[in-house]
Design a protein around this motif. Structure first.
Motif, PDB file in Angstrom:
ATOM      1  N   TYR A 175     -47.183  19.904   8.038  1.00 60.79           N
ATOM      2  CA  TYR A 175     -48.570  19.702   7.597  1.00 60.79           C
ATOM      3  C   TYR A 175     -48.590  19.132   6.184  1.00 60.79           C
ATOM      4  O   TYR A 175     -47.752  19.480   5.349  1.00 60.79           O
ATOM      5  CB  TYR A 175     -49.346  21.018   7.611  1.00 60.79           C
ATOM      6  CG  TYR A 175     -49.558  21.591   8.992  1.00 60.79           C
ATOM      7  CD1 TYR A 175     -50.709  21.314   9.717  1.00 60.79           C
ATOM      8  CD2 TYR A 175     -48.590  22.411   9.566  1.00 60.79           C
ATOM      9  CE1 TYR A 175     -50.903  21.845  10.982  1.00 60.79           C
ATOM     10  CE2 TYR A 175     -48.775  22.946  10.842  1.00 60.79           C
ATOM     11  CZ  TYR A 175     -49.935  22.656  11.545  1.00 60.79           C
ATOM     12  OH  TYR A 175     -50.117  23.168  12.793  1.00 60.79           O
ATOM     13  N   ALA A 176     -49.544  18.255   5.956  1.00 66.11           N
ATOM     14  CA  ALA A 176     -49.815  17.735   4.616  1.00 66.11           C
ATOM     15  C   ALA A 176     -51.312  17.868   4.370  1.00 66.11           C
ATOM     16  O   ALA A 176     -52.121  17.282   5.112  1.00 66.11           O
ATOM     17  CB  ALA A 176     -49.375  16.282   4.495  1.00 66.11           C
ATOM     18  N   VAL A 177     -51.661  18.670   3.396  1.00 68.68           N
ATOM     19  CA  VAL A 177     -53.073  18.965   3.112  1.00 68.68           C
ATOM     20  C   VAL A 177     -53.763  19.454   4.395  1.00 68.68           C
ATOM     21  O   VAL A 177     -54.828  18.937   4.802  1.00 68.68           O
ATOM     22  CB  VAL A 177     -53.803  17.742   2.526  1.00 68.68           C
ATOM     23  CG1 VAL A 177     -55.150  18.170   1.904  1.00 68.68           C
ATOM     24  CG2 VAL A 177     -52.955  17.045   1.479  1.00 68.68           C
ATOM     25  N   ASP A 178     -53.109  20.399   5.059  1.00 66.30           N
ATOM     26  CA  ASP A 178     -53.629  21.047   6.276  1.00 66.30           C
ATOM     27  C   ASP A 178     -53.813  20.090   7.454  1.00 66.30           C
ATOM     28  O   ASP A 178     -54.512  20.419   8.423  1.00 66.30           O
ATOM     29  CB  ASP A 178     -54.966  21.755   5.989  1.00 66.30           C
ATOM     30  CG  ASP A 178     -54.787  22.954   5.074  1.00 66.30           C
ATOM     31  OD1 ASP A 178     -53.692  23.559   5.103  1.00 66.30           O
ATOM     32  OD2 ASP A 178     -55.734  23.280   4.326  1.00 66.30           O
ATOM     33  N   GLU A 179     -53.195  18.930   7.397  1.00 62.85           N
ATOM     34  CA  GLU A 179     -53.259  17.995   8.521  1.00 62.85           C
ATOM     35  C   GLU A 179     -51.873  17.883   9.165  1.00 62.85           C
ATOM     36  O   GLU A 179     -50.874  17.668   8.463  1.00 62.85           O
ATOM     37  CB  GLU A 179     -53.723  16.617   8.057  1.00 62.85           C
ATOM     38  CG  GLU A 179     -53.812  15.603   9.196  1.00 62.85           C
ATOM     39  CD  GLU A 179     -54.274  14.238   8.724  1.00 62.85           C
ATOM     40  OE1 GLU A 179     -54.199  13.293   9.521  1.00 62.85           O
ATOM     41  OE2 GLU A 179     -54.684  14.125   7.551  1.00 62.85           O
ATOM     42  N   LEU A 180     -51.827  18.049  10.476  1.00 65.15           N
ATOM     43  CA  LEU A 180     -50.553  17.951  11.190  1.00 65.15           C
ATOM     44  C   LEU A 180     -50.060  16.509  11.149  1.00 65.15           C
ATOM     45  O   LEU A 180     -50.758  15.589  11.593  1.00 65.15           O
ATOM     46  CB  LEU A 180     -50.728  18.394  12.644  1.00 65.15           C
ATOM     47  CG  LEU A 180     -49.477  18.321  13.528  1.00 65.15           C
ATOM     48  CD1 LEU A 180     -48.413  19.298  13.038  1.00 65.15           C
ATOM     49  CD2 LEU A 180     -49.831  18.614  14.989  1.00 65.15           C
ATOM     50  N   ILE A 181     -48.863  16.303  10.596  1.00 65.59           N
ATOM     51  CA  ILE A 181     -48.339  14.936  10.478  1.00 65.59           C
ATOM     52  C   ILE A 181     -47.088  14.697  11.332  1.00 65.59           C
ATOM     53  O   ILE A 181     -46.700  13.549  11.553  1.00 65.59           O
ATOM     54  CB  ILE A 181     -48.023  14.596   9.009  1.00 65.59           C
ATOM     55  CG1 ILE A 181     -46.991  15.588   8.430  1.00 65.59           C
ATOM     56  CG2 ILE A 181     -49.295  14.574   8.176  1.00 65.59           C
ATOM     57  CD1 ILE A 181     -46.530  15.230   7.031  1.00 65.59           C
ATOM     58  N   ALA A 182     -46.470  15.777  11.802  1.00 63.66           N
ATOM     59  CA  ALA A 182     -45.268  15.578  12.626  1.00 63.66           C
ATOM     60  C   ALA A 182     -44.910  16.875  13.335  1.00 63.66           C
ATOM     61  O   ALA A 182     -45.270  17.971  12.892  1.00 63.66           O
ATOM     62  CB  ALA A 182     -44.096  15.107  11.768  1.00 63.66           C
ATOM     63  N   SER A 183     -44.213  16.729  14.457  1.00 63.35           N
ATOM     64  CA  SER A 183     -43.697  17.880  15.191  1.00 63.35           C
ATOM     65  C   SER A 183     -42.283  17.519  15.644  1.00 63.35           C
ATOM     66  O   SER A 183     -42.100  16.559  16.403  1.00 63.35           O
ATOM     67  CB  SER A 183     -44.588  18.207  16.391  1.00 63.35           C
ATOM     68  OG  SER A 183     -44.116  19.365  17.057  1.00 63.35           O
ATOM     69  N   ASP A 184     -41.290  18.252  15.177  1.00 64.36           N
ATOM     70  CA  ASP A 184     -39.889  17.930  15.450  1.00 64.36           C
ATOM     71  C   ASP A 184     -39.175  19.125  16.066  1.00 64.36           C
ATOM     72  O   ASP A 184     -39.496  20.290  15.775  1.00 64.36           O
ATOM     73  CB  ASP A 184     -39.169  17.528  14.155  1.00 64.36           C
ATOM     74  CG  ASP A 184     -39.806  16.323  13.485  1.00 64.36           C
ATOM     75  OD1 ASP A 184     -39.684  15.225  14.035  1.00 64.36           O
ATOM     76  OD2 ASP A 184     -40.419  16.499  12.412  1.00 64.36           O
ATOM     77  N   GLY A 185     -38.178  18.822  16.895  1.00 63.58           N
ATOM     78  CA  GLY A 185     -37.374  19.881  17.468  1.00 63.58           C
ATOM     79  C   GLY A 185     -36.416  20.465  16.452  1.00 63.58           C
ATOM     80  O   GLY A 185     -36.256  19.943  15.346  1.00 63.58           O
ATOM     81  N   VAL A 186     -35.783  21.568  16.818  1.00 66.04           N
ATOM     82  CA  VAL A 186     -34.808  22.210  15.931  1.00 66.04           C
ATOM     83  C   VAL A 186     -33.412  21.988  16.497  1.00 66.04           C
ATOM     84  O   VAL A 186     -33.238  21.747  17.690  1.00 66.04           O
ATOM     85  CB  VAL A 186     -35.089  23.721  15.792  1.00 66.04           C
ATOM     86  CG1 VAL A 186     -36.492  23.948  15.282  1.00 66.04           C
ATOM     87  CG2 VAL A 186     -34.875  24.453  17.115  1.00 66.04           C
TER      88      VAL A 186
END
Length: 224
Positions: A175-186
């Motif tokens: 999140y950047a400024v409460d906006e979802l910017i990416a979702s990545d695996g672990v």
């Protein structure tokens, strides 16, 4: 074999047309080639002497069939070479069996903490570890440091009770400024127990039963 005499213009061959060259491979190519030569010879014998077929057409038919024959043999050699390369890859990967591999894959939880490597997007000011069960249902969110790190996922619910044993999908939401910017695996560490060739691709099987393509392995280390 009753072959009717050929008559007509030079555009008619009356024999084995270039477009009719057989494309079957294996042991059939030699017998097909002999049949082609017999038909070509018969065609030459029975052509109309007053309107003979141009010799270049015979050469074209022979060259076309020869080209098809060479293509079939080339395909057979490429198939054999591919199988040989696949076997070689598996032979090379056999040395990985017993080692700990690092790859992006689901987590196998058996009641013990699981070591994972996380990474958030470069611009993230906060991050959350998202846990989903095998059906894809989200069951937990945990705040984590957005920097690249290695941590132990305990596998317990928000109430502190252990989660059931099974396969879980973990990812990091950035999140950047409460906006979802990416979702990545672990990235997860697991011990390799088998290397095999599947449809020409080397596959590694983990102790948990999960299968990972050899190209997806990003790290290896000796098992403790």
């Amino acid at each position: 074999m009753d072959i009717q005499p050929t008559s007509g213009s030079a555009g008619q061959t009356g024999g084995f047309a270039a477009g009719g060259a057989p494309s079957s491979g294996g042991g059939l190519i030699n017998s097909d080639f002999e049949t082609f030569l017999m038909m070509l010879t018969a065609q030459m014998k029975h052509q109309d002497p007053l309107n003979p077929v141009d010799s270049t057409q015979f050469a074209t038919q022979l060259a076309t069939f020869s080209s098809v024959e060479q293509q079939v043999r080339t395909n057979e050699l490429l198939t054999a070479l591919g199988a040989q390369m696949g076997a070689l890859s598996v032979s090379q990967l056999s040395g990985w069996v017993g080692m700990i591999a690092r790859a992006e894959m689901p987590v196998h939880f058996d009641g013990q903490p699981v070591t994972i490597s996380t990474r958030a997007a470069d611009l993230a000011d906060r991050a959350e570890l998202v846990v989903r069960d095998e059906s894809g249902t989200e069951i937990q969110r945990l705040p984590i440091d957005p920097g690249r790190q290695e941590l132990d996922w305990a596998g317990v619910s928000d109430s502190g009770a252990p989660l059931p044993a099974g396969i879980y999908e973990l990812s990091v939401d950035s999140y950047a400024v409460d906006e979802l910017i990416a979702s990545d695996g672990v990235f997860v560490h697991a011990r390799i127990v088998e290397a095999r060739n599947e449809n020409g691709r080397p596959i590694l099987v983990m102790e948990s039963g999960q299968e990972v393509a050899a190209g997806d392995i990003v790290g290896l280390r000796q098992a403790q």
